[in-house]
Design a protein around this motif. Structure first.
Motif, PDB file in Angstrom:
ATOM      1  N   VAL A   1       4.753 -50.090 -44.321  1.00 34.49           N
ATOM      2  CA  VAL A   1       3.544 -49.654 -43.605  1.00 34.49           C
ATOM      3  C   VAL A   1       3.016 -48.390 -44.266  1.00 34.49           C
ATOM      4  O   VAL A   1       3.775 -47.588 -44.811  1.00 34.49           O
ATOM      5  CB  VAL A   1       3.838 -49.399 -42.110  1.00 34.49           C
TER       6      VAL A   1
ATOM      7  N   ALA B   1      -1.161 -48.582 -37.117  1.00 33.97           N
ATOM      8  CA  ALA B   1      -0.208 -49.478 -37.774  1.00 33.97           C
ATOM      9  C   ALA B   1       1.178 -48.847 -37.831  1.00 33.97           C
ATOM     10  O   ALA B   1       2.199 -49.526 -37.662  1.00 33.97           O
ATOM     11  CB  ALA B   1      -0.696 -49.826 -39.180  1.00 33.97           C
ATOM     12  N   THR B   2       1.220 -47.534 -38.050  1.00 37.34           N
ATOM     13  CA  THR B   2       2.496 -46.821 -38.093  1.00 37.34           C
ATOM     14  C   THR B   2       3.171 -46.852 -36.737  1.00 37.34           C
ATOM     15  O   THR B   2       4.377 -47.138 -36.626  1.00 37.34           O
ATOM     16  CB  THR B   2       2.291 -45.364 -38.548  1.00 37.34           C
TER      17      THR B   2
ATOM     18  N   ALA C   1       4.537 -50.261 -36.120  1.00 36.32           N
ATOM     19  CA  ALA C   1       5.707 -50.547 -36.965  1.00 36.32           C
ATOM     20  C   ALA C   1       6.953 -49.863 -36.420  1.00 36.32           C
ATOM     21  O   ALA C   1       8.035 -50.463 -36.373  1.00 36.32           O
ATOM     22  CB  ALA C   1       5.435 -50.101 -38.398  1.00 36.32           C
TER      23      ALA C   1
END
Length: 244
Positions: free
Chosen positions: A59, A66-67, A70
């Motif tokens: 990522v 998105a982090t 994840a």
């Protein structure tokens, strides 16, 4: 000193190369279930090939949502090392807006983002933990052509201390490790010029740059229960550079 991370899930960011890669391998060797995070899939696959026990997550830390997704996908995490960093090295008058934004996004903002997710989970589980943030001697000593990098690492030091203050009551320790020059790929960006390296070496009483293993040793100690009363420190691994 016998250290074991059996039964612990450990997240390491920036684990595709350099300090992060060696740290992931060491922690796995000490029995931890390591989750290695990086934006470069090839590096992660190479790491997994060396040690298939290591779980990999690809990522881009620049992407806030998105982090978070994840990191949430690999919970629970017991121990965290925020190692990922970038270096944009320009003189003060040549720094661009992009230099500033990219440096602070990776070196500081992503550290806060990842730590929030992990810390919230630890608090919900009523589980203690340890977080180690990779800082630098550049947080405490100005270096030529390192304006934005120095500023970002100064922010890391204070982020670490305020995290220690607020998370300590939940039995979550937070510390920073502040290495001198380590000749990883990122280290070579700033210090491959022999003349520049000579100037830095002259300011280190031990007369040499650090080894990756020496930074890993410090991080492992601060993650472990052997450092159970250490919270909110910035630990130089600098051969005495900051003592001068």
């Amino acid at each position: 000193m016998n250290i074991s991370f059996e039964g612990k899930r450990i997240l390491v960011t920036g684990a595709g190369q350099g300090i992060g890669k060696e740290l992931a391998l060491r922690l796995s060797n000490y029995g931890g279930q390591v989750v290695a995070l990086s934006k470069t899939k090839r590096n992660l696959e190479e790491l997994h090939a060396v040690d298939p026990r290591i779980q990999i997550v690809c990522v881009d830390l620049n992407d806030w949502d998105a982090t978070r997704n994840a990191v949430e996908s690999v919970l629970p995490i017991d121990l965290l090392v925020n190692n990922a960093a970038v270096a944009r090295l320009n003189s003060f008058l040549d720094i661009t807006e992009q230099d500033f934004d990219v440096t602070f996004a990776v070196n500081v903002k992503s550290m806060l983002n990842v730590s929030q997710v992990v810390a919230r989970s630890l608090i919900e589980r009523k589980a203690g933990g340890s977080i180690v943030n990779l800082s630098s001697q550049a947080s405490q000593a100005a270096l030529m052509d390192h304006t934005v990098y120095c500023a970002s690492k100064g922010a890391v030091d204070m982020l670490s201390k305020t995290m220690a203050l607020e998370l300590g009551p939940h039995n979550i320790r937070v510390n920073a490790v502040n290495p001198t020059v380590i000749m990883t790929e990122m280290g070579k960006i700033g210090w491959s010029d022999p003349n520049k390296a000579r100037t830095m070496l002259s300011k280190i009483p031990l007369g040499r740059f650090g080894e990756v293993s020496e930074v890993v040793d410090a991080v492992v100690y601060l993650l472990s229960d052997r450092s159970s009363m250490i919270n909110g420190i910035t630990l130089p691994v600098d051969g005495g550079f900051l003592a001068m």
